[in-house]
Design an enzyme around this catalytic site. Structure first.
Site, PDB file in Angstrom:
ATOM      1  N   ASP A 187    -105.464  27.909 -18.311  1.00 52.70           N
ATOM      2  CA  ASP A 187    -105.059  29.005 -19.193  1.00 52.70           C
ATOM      3  C   ASP A 187    -103.660  28.817 -19.763  1.00 52.70           C
ATOM      4  O   ASP A 187    -102.947  29.790 -20.030  1.00 52.70           O
ATOM      5  CB  ASP A 187    -105.136  30.360 -18.461  1.00 52.70           C
ATOM      6  N   LYS A 199    -104.346  25.828 -24.069  1.00 48.95           N
ATOM      7  CA  LYS A 199    -104.919  24.596 -24.623  1.00 48.95           C
ATOM      8  C   LYS A 199    -105.672  24.885 -25.926  1.00 48.95           C
ATOM      9  O   LYS A 199    -105.556  24.150 -26.895  1.00 48.95           O
ATOM     10  CB  LYS A 199    -105.882  23.955 -23.603  1.00 48.95           C
ATOM     11  N   GLY A 226    -112.159  29.184 -20.565  1.00 49.19           N
ATOM     12  CA  GLY A 226    -112.072  30.230 -21.585  1.00 49.19           C
ATOM     13  C   GLY A 226    -110.877  29.881 -22.450  1.00 49.19           C
ATOM     14  O   GLY A 226    -109.743  29.978 -21.999  1.00 49.19           O
ATOM     15  N   HIS A 227    -111.137  29.385 -23.650  1.00 50.10           N
ATOM     16  CA  HIS A 227    -110.051  28.942 -24.517  1.00 50.10           C
ATOM     17  C   HIS A 227    -109.943  29.906 -25.696  1.00 50.10           C
ATOM     18  O   HIS A 227    -110.903  30.107 -26.430  1.00 50.10           O
ATOM     19  CB  HIS A 227    -110.308  27.511 -25.002  1.00 50.10           C
ATOM     20  N   GLN A 261    -109.792  23.480 -17.755  1.00 47.81           N
ATOM     21  CA  GLN A 261    -109.086  23.665 -16.486  1.00 47.81           C
ATOM     22  C   GLN A 261    -107.742  22.930 -16.579  1.00 47.81           C
ATOM     23  O   GLN A 261    -107.199  22.843 -17.659  1.00 47.81           O
ATOM     24  CB  GLN A 261    -109.911  23.192 -15.283  1.00 47.81           C
ATOM     25  N   ARG A 281    -110.286  38.676 -14.634  1.00 46.66           N
ATOM     26  CA  ARG A 281    -109.499  38.895 -13.416  1.00 46.66           C
ATOM     27  C   ARG A 281    -108.004  38.844 -13.713  1.00 46.66           C
ATOM     28  O   ARG A 281    -107.554  38.129 -14.601  1.00 46.66           O
ATOM     29  CB  ARG A 281    -109.814  37.806 -12.386  1.00 46.66           C
TER      30      ARG A 281
HETATM   31  P1  GDP Z   1    -106.554  27.964 -22.363  1.00 47.98           P
HETATM   32  O1  GDP Z   1    -107.626  28.201 -21.354  1.00 47.98           O
HETATM   33  O2  GDP Z   1    -105.583  26.930 -21.903  1.00 47.98           O
HETATM   34  O3  GDP Z   1    -107.072  27.670 -23.739  1.00 47.98           O
HETATM   35  O4  GDP Z   1    -105.737  29.331 -22.440  1.00 47.98           O
HETATM   36  P2  GDP Z   1    -106.348  30.829 -22.524  1.00 47.98           P
HETATM   37  O5  GDP Z   1    -106.863  31.046 -23.888  1.00 47.98           O
HETATM   38  O6  GDP Z   1    -107.263  31.099 -21.377  1.00 47.98           O
HETATM   39  O7  GDP Z   1    -105.067  31.700 -22.225  1.00 47.98           O
HETATM   40  C1  GDP Z   1    -103.922  31.645 -23.037  1.00 47.98           C
HETATM   41  C2  GDP Z   1    -103.649  33.054 -23.581  1.00 47.98           C
HETATM   42  O8  GDP Z   1    -102.334  33.101 -24.084  1.00 47.98           O
HETATM   43  C3  GDP Z   1    -104.549  33.448 -24.726  1.00 47.98           C
HETATM   44  O9  GDP Z   1    -104.786  34.823 -24.675  1.00 47.98           O
HETATM   45  C4  GDP Z   1    -103.714  33.084 -25.956  1.00 47.98           C
HETATM   46  O10 GDP Z   1    -104.048  33.853 -27.108  1.00 47.98           O
HETATM   47  C5  GDP Z   1    -102.337  33.434 -25.482  1.00 47.98           C
HETATM   48  N1  GDP Z   1    -101.247  32.649 -26.049  1.00 47.98           N
HETATM   49  C6  GDP Z   1    -101.240  31.331 -26.394  1.00 47.98           C
HETATM   50  N2  GDP Z   1    -100.005  30.965 -26.808  1.00 47.98           N
HETATM   51  C7  GDP Z   1     -99.228  32.069 -26.713  1.00 47.98           C
HETATM   52  C8  GDP Z   1     -97.842  32.324 -26.940  1.00 47.98           C
HETATM   53  O11 GDP Z   1     -97.069  31.438 -27.304  1.00 47.98           O
HETATM   54  N3  GDP Z   1     -97.405  33.605 -26.712  1.00 47.98           N
HETATM   55  C9  GDP Z   1     -98.208  34.587 -26.271  1.00 47.98           C
HETATM   56  N4  GDP Z   1     -97.678  35.776 -26.073  1.00 47.98           N
HETATM   57  N5  GDP Z   1     -99.513  34.379 -26.039  1.00 47.98           N
HETATM   58  C10 GDP Z   1    -100.010  33.134 -26.236  1.00 47.98           C
HETATM   59  P1  IMO Z   2    -109.424  26.999 -18.722  1.00 46.08           P
HETATM   60  O1  IMO Z   2    -110.090  25.797 -19.337  1.00 46.08           O
HETATM   61  C1  IMO Z   2    -108.069  28.940 -15.077  1.00 46.08           C
HETATM   62  C2  IMO Z   2    -110.384  28.205 -11.460  1.00 46.08           C
HETATM   63  C3  IMO Z   2    -111.072  29.415 -10.838  1.00 46.08           C
HETATM   64  C4  IMO Z   2    -111.008  29.033  -9.375  1.00 46.08           C
HETATM   65  C5  IMO Z   2    -111.242  27.522  -9.420  1.00 46.08           C
HETATM   66  C6  IMO Z   2    -112.698  27.112  -9.163  1.00 46.08           C
HETATM   67  O2  IMO Z   2    -109.639  28.257 -19.448  1.00 46.08           O
HETATM   68  O3  IMO Z   2    -107.986  26.704 -18.433  1.00 46.08           O
HETATM   69  P2  IMO Z   2    -114.863  27.166 -10.706  1.00 46.08           P
HETATM   70  O4  IMO Z   2    -115.589  28.310 -11.318  1.00 46.08           O
HETATM   71  O5  IMO Z   2    -114.376  26.155 -11.692  1.00 46.08           O
HETATM   72  O6  IMO Z   2    -115.609  26.535  -9.572  1.00 46.08           O
HETATM   73  O7  IMO Z   2    -113.551  27.835 -10.029  1.00 46.08           O
HETATM   74  O8  IMO Z   2    -110.849  27.091 -10.711  1.00 46.08           O
HETATM   75  N1  IMO Z   2    -110.697  27.968 -12.875  1.00 46.08           N
HETATM   76  C7  IMO Z   2    -109.860  28.227 -13.877  1.00 46.08           C
HETATM   77  N2  IMO Z   2    -108.659  28.840 -13.883  1.00 46.08           N
HETATM   78  N3  IMO Z   2    -108.563  28.458 -16.222  1.00 46.08           N
HETATM   79  C8  IMO Z   2    -109.746  27.823 -16.237  1.00 46.08           C
HETATM   80  O9  IMO Z   2    -110.223  27.191 -17.335  1.00 46.08           O
HETATM   81  C9  IMO Z   2    -110.473  27.723 -15.038  1.00 46.08           C
HETATM   82  N4  IMO Z   2    -111.668  27.199 -14.699  1.00 46.08           N
HETATM   83  C10 IMO Z   2    -111.783  27.340 -13.378  1.00 46.08           C
HETATM   84  O10 IMO Z   2    -110.374  30.601 -11.110  1.00 46.08           O
HETATM   85  O11 IMO Z   2    -109.713  29.252  -8.886  1.00 46.08           O
HETATM   86 MG    MG Z   3    -108.502  29.774 -20.280  1.00 47.78          MG
END
Ligand code: GDP
Ligand code: IMO
Ligand code: MG
Length: 410
Positions: A12, A15, A39-40, A216, A295
Site C-alpha cells: 500500500d 504503487k 488493492g492499487h 504487495q 481494515r
Molecule cells: P498500492 O497498493 O501500493 O497501490 O497503494 P494503495 O492504493 O493500496 O494505497 C495508497 C493510498 O494512498 C491510496 O488511497 C492512494 O490514493 C493514496 N495516495 C497515493 N499517493 C498519495 C499521496 O502522495 N498523498 C496522499 N495523501 N495520498 C496518496
Molecule cells: P498491495 O499490492 C498490504 C498482507 C495481508 C497479510 C499478509 C498475507 O495493495 O500493496 P495474503 O492475503 O496475501 O495471504 O495476506 O499480506 N497483504 C497486503 N498488505 N498491501 C497488499 O497489497 C497486501 N497483500 C497482502 O494484510 O498481512
Molecule cells: Mg494496496
C-alpha cells in the site's frame, strides 16, 4: 526491456499511483505475482479506481495489460474487473500458466485463519496462500485448463477427492460435478480468447517498453519478509522475473516505492509502530484503511534500516517517496536509523524483537499538492535528503497528494 515498480515496505505504498503516472511511457504493463489480495488505487481528477488483479496500466488506453504466469488468478474477480473497462478484451492477456484461484481457496484461507485464533496472520482472506500451496504441490488448475472444461472438471474432482478429509475437517462443502462444470464453462466463455502464452508474448515484444507492476511488497516476501507474517509469493524484483518469464538481463530500471512513514495491515512485527496520537494522526490524515479489506492499517515512522534492506534486495535505481503531505502539521517527525537489542546496536533488518533508534527531524506545515522541489518547505526537503542519504538511493519522485499530477519529479 522491462522496468519494475516494487513496494519497499509492507504494501500500500502507492504503487498504483506511480504505475499510472508513468504508464504512458510503456507499451505493456505486467502483473507477475500475487492476486486480488492487492488493492492499487489510481486517482485521476475526481475519479478513483481500485484495481485488484487488473494491472494499473489499464487507465492508459494505449497500453496492453498482461497478467503473467506468477499470478494466482480468480477468474470470477478478473471477469468482474474487466466489466469496468471498455474494449478490455483487446488489451488484456492472461497467462495460460497462471494458477487458477477458486472459491474453495478463499474458504480454506478463512477457515485456517479462524483456527489460528490469536496467531492469525491477518490475511486478506482471498485464498492466496492456499492457491499458491496447490501450485507448489502441483495440484492446482492453471488458466489453460479453462480451454478444456471436461478435463478440468475431472482434475478438480480428483483434487477434491484427494483432499476430502481436509475439507471435512475445515467444514467446507465440495461443489458437485454439475456446479464445477457450470462454473468453469462460464469462465471459459468469458476468458478463452485472452488466455495466451504470455512468456512468448513478452519475449516477442521485449524490444518495446515493458513495465512490471509489483504487488504487495518486500517485507511481505515469502522468503525475505517477516515470515510467517507474509504473503505467499516472492514479491521482490527477482520474483517479478520468475513470475513473468522476462529474462534477468532484460530488466532495466527498478523503482522502489515507499511511504514517507510506514504502515502495515495484518499481524506481525513492526518496529516503528506508533500506538500513540501521532500514529492516529497519520492513520486519519492518510486515510490508512485497506483498499481490499477496509481494515485499519497500523501506522508508524519511516524505518530506514528496512528501506535500505529493501533497496538492496531489489537493486533499486531510484525511489519514490509517497504521501509526504500526510506528515504536514506534525511538530516532530522521526526516522528509525538502527535497531537495538540487549544494549547492542543492529544496523541490518531483522525479524527479531528489537527497539528502534530514532533520529528526530523538525516538522513542516505544508507540502500537500506541491509539484516542484523548490516549493517544498525547507524541513520537508531536509527530511527527504536525509532519507536519500540513509538509503543510498536517488529519490526521484515525491508524491504530495493522491492525484497523478500531484507529484514532484526530481
Ligand atoms: P498500492 O497498493 O501500493 O497501490 O497503494 P494503495 O492504493 O493500496 O494505497 C495508497 C493510498 O494512498 C491510496 O488511497 C492512494 O490514493 C493514496 N495516495 C497515493 N499517493 C498519495 C499521496 O502522495 N498523498 C496522499 N495523501 N495520498 C496518496
Ligand atoms: P498491495 O499490492 C498490504 C498482507 C495481508 C497479510 C499478509 C498475507 O495493495 O500493496 P495474503 O492475503 O496475501 O495471504 O495476506 O499480506 N497483504 C497486503 N498488505 N498491501 C497488499 O497489497 C497486501 N497483500 C497482502 O494484510 O498481512
Ligand atoms: Mg494496496
Amino acid at each position: 526491456m522491462a522496468d519494475l515498480i516494487v513496494g519497499l515496505q509492507w504494501g500500500d505504498e502507492g504503487k498504483g499511483k506511480i504505475v499510472d503516472l508513468i504508464a504512458h511511457n510503456y507499451d505493456i504493463v505486467v502483473r507477475s505475482q500475487g492476486g486480488h489480495n492487492a488493492g492499487h488505487t489510481v486517482v485521476i481528477g475526481d475519479k478513483k479506481y481500485a484495481l485488484h488483479l487488473m494491472p494499473s496500466g489499464v487507465l492508459n488506453p494505449n497500453a496492453v495489460n498482461v497478467i503473467a504466469n506468477g499470478v494466482v488468478v480468480s477468474p470470477q474477480k478478473i471477469i468482474e474487473e474487466m466489466e469496468k473497462f471498455d474494449d478490455i478484451e483487446k488489451r488484456l492477456f492472461i497467462s495460460n500458466k497462471a494458477t487458477m484461484l477458486l472459491e474453495h481457496h478463499a474458504q480454506i484461507d478463512q477457515a485456517r485463519e479462524r483456527l489460528r485464533g490469536k496467531n492469525a496472520i491477518g490475511t486478506t482472506g482471498r485464498g492466496i496462500g492456499p492457491a499458491y500451496a496447490d501450485k507448489i504441490s502441483r495440484t492446482a488448475l492453471r488458466m489453460e485448463d479453462l480451454l478444456d472444461v471436461d478435463t478440468a472438471v475431472k482434475k478438480l474432482a480428483d483434487y477434491f477427492e484427494m483432499n476430502k478429509g481436509y475439507f471435512e475437517y475445515l467444514g467446507i462443502n465440495i461443489p458437485s460435478l454439475d456446479e464445477m462444470h457450470k462454473e468453469l464453462q462460464f469462465y471459459q466463455s468469458k476468458l478463452q480468447n485472452i488466455i495466451i502464452d504470455t512468456t512468448k508474448y513478452l519475449w516477442d515484444n521485449i524490444d518495446k517498453n515493458i513495465l512490471l507492476e509489483g504487488a504487495q511488497a518486500t517485507l511481505l516476501d515469502i522468503d525475505h519478509g517477516t515470515y510467517p507474517y507474509v504473503t505467499s509469493s516472492n514479491t521482490i524484483a527477482s520474483g517479478a522475473l520468475t513470475g513473468s518469464g522476462i529474462p534477468p538481463k532484460k530488466l532495466d530500471k527498478v523503482i522502489g516505492i515507499a511511504k514517507a512513514y510506514t504502515t502495515r495491515v495484518g499481524n506481525g512485527p513492526f518496529v516503528t509502530e506508533e500506538l500513540s496520537k501521532e500514529g492516529d494522526y497519520i492513520r486519519q490524515k492518510g486515510h490508512e484503511f485497506g483498499t481490499t479489506t477496509g481494515r485499519e492499517r497500523r501506522c508508524g515512522w519511516f524505518d530506514a534500516v528496512a528501506a535500505k534492506y529493501a533497496v538492496t534486495l531489489n537493486s533499486c535505481d531510484e525511489v519514490a517517496i509517497m504521501k509526504l503531505d500526510v506528515l504536514d502539521g506534525l511538530e516532530k517527525v522521526k526516522v528509525c536509523v538502527a535497531y537495538e537489542k540487549d544494549n547492542e546496536r543492529i544496523d541490518y533488518f531483522t525479524n527479531q524483537d528489537v527497539k528502534p533508534i530514532y533520529q528526530t527531524f523538525d516538522g513542516w506545515e505544508h507540502s500537500e499538492g506541491v509539484t516542484r522541489w523548490e516549493d517544498l518547505p525547507k524541513n520537508a526537503k531536509d527530511y527527504i535528503l536525509a532519507i536519500e542519504e540513509m538509503i543510498q538511493t536517488k529519490i526521484k519522485y515525491i508524491s504530495t497528494a493522491p492525484d497523478r499530477n500531484k507529484t514532484i519529479i526530481r
